[in-house]
Design an enzyme around this catalytic site. Sequence first.
Site, PDB file in Angstrom:
ATOM      1  N   PHE A 137       0.832  -1.203   0.000  1.00 56.99           N
ATOM      2  CA  PHE A 137       0.000   0.000   0.000  1.00 56.99           C
ATOM      3  C   PHE A 137       0.866   1.253   0.000  1.00 56.99           C
ATOM      4  O   PHE A 137       1.835   1.355   0.758  1.00 56.99           O
ATOM      5  CB  PHE A 137      -0.879   0.053   1.254  1.00 56.99           C
ATOM      6  CG  PHE A 137      -2.093  -0.809   1.222  1.00 56.99           C
ATOM      7  CD1 PHE A 137      -3.210  -0.447   0.487  1.00 56.99           C
ATOM      8  CD2 PHE A 137      -2.137  -1.985   1.957  1.00 56.99           C
ATOM      9  CE1 PHE A 137      -4.348  -1.237   0.477  1.00 56.99           C
ATOM     10  CE2 PHE A 137      -3.268  -2.782   1.948  1.00 56.99           C
ATOM     11  CZ  PHE A 137      -4.377  -2.417   1.215  1.00 56.99           C
ATOM     12  N   ASP A 138       0.486   2.209  -0.804  1.00 54.64           N
ATOM     13  CA  ASP A 138       0.947   3.578  -0.600  1.00 54.64           C
ATOM     14  C   ASP A 138       0.282   4.076   0.683  1.00 54.64           C
ATOM     15  O   ASP A 138      -0.755   3.555   1.102  1.00 54.64           O
ATOM     16  CB  ASP A 138       0.529   4.435  -1.794  1.00 54.64           C
ATOM     17  CG  ASP A 138       0.792   5.906  -1.572  1.00 54.64           C
ATOM     18  OD1 ASP A 138       1.930   6.256  -1.218  1.00 54.64           O
ATOM     19  OD2 ASP A 138      -0.153   6.710  -1.738  1.00 54.64           O
ATOM     20  N   ALA A 139       0.874   5.092   1.300  1.00 56.34           N
ATOM     21  CA  ALA A 139       0.292   5.626   2.535  1.00 56.34           C
ATOM     22  C   ALA A 139      -0.627   6.816   2.267  1.00 56.34           C
ATOM     23  O   ALA A 139      -1.846   6.737   2.436  1.00 56.34           O
ATOM     24  CB  ALA A 139       1.403   6.017   3.512  1.00 56.34           C
TER      25      ALA A 139
END
Length: 227
Positions: A8-10
């Site tokens: 996941f990107d944050a």
Amino acid sequence: MKYDCILFDADDTLFDYGMAESHALNYAFVHFGLPTGARDYAASYQEINRALWKDYEEGRITSAALRVERFNRLFAAHDLALKPEAFSDAYLRFLGEGTFLIQGAAELCRELTGCRLAIITNGIKDVQHARIQGSPLSEVFEAVIVSEETGYQKPETGIFDYAFARLGLTDKSKVLMVGDSLTSDIRGGMNYGIDTCWFNPLGKPGSPEITPTYEIRSLDELLEIIR
């Protein structure tokens, strides 16, 4: 499950960066005696910040330089007698308090108990770790990989090499990259040869050069893809 590991990107994927940014700007300006500063200069700051983060993605500026340069440019543009270094320190401290989540993020992560989950984010290590550790997602991720710690940033393949080594991953077909940015998250995943999912809640137009494997408007749609 179709994928063993979700990267996941944050920011603006699981964490609401806009709210964190507003919180940090407001408190930093108040701290330096300008209680209306966030309201007066937020739009200008965001324009400058976006341009510098694009430069960072493309390797034209370091994260250390970026964190001060954005305020140097902002204060010069508006003739503000503030010290960029001191303001940056305060801003980053308040930004680390910004643990606000995107709607559905906590529920999604609870439903993904059958997958290994990790964060792979472009950002400043102290800020990103503070935000994630202070959030309801603090125990969710097997690893939190921040560009500043790796020497690479998305979309560079080096940060994905780092992530795969850190997590002991070998089968690219079992890994999915999920993020909101076509130019960093999706391009990065494509360049590395893994499937990608573009989180596009506002229905922004795509790019003919960057084609995600999947596109979703809400985080709960990801469950259908993974299952």
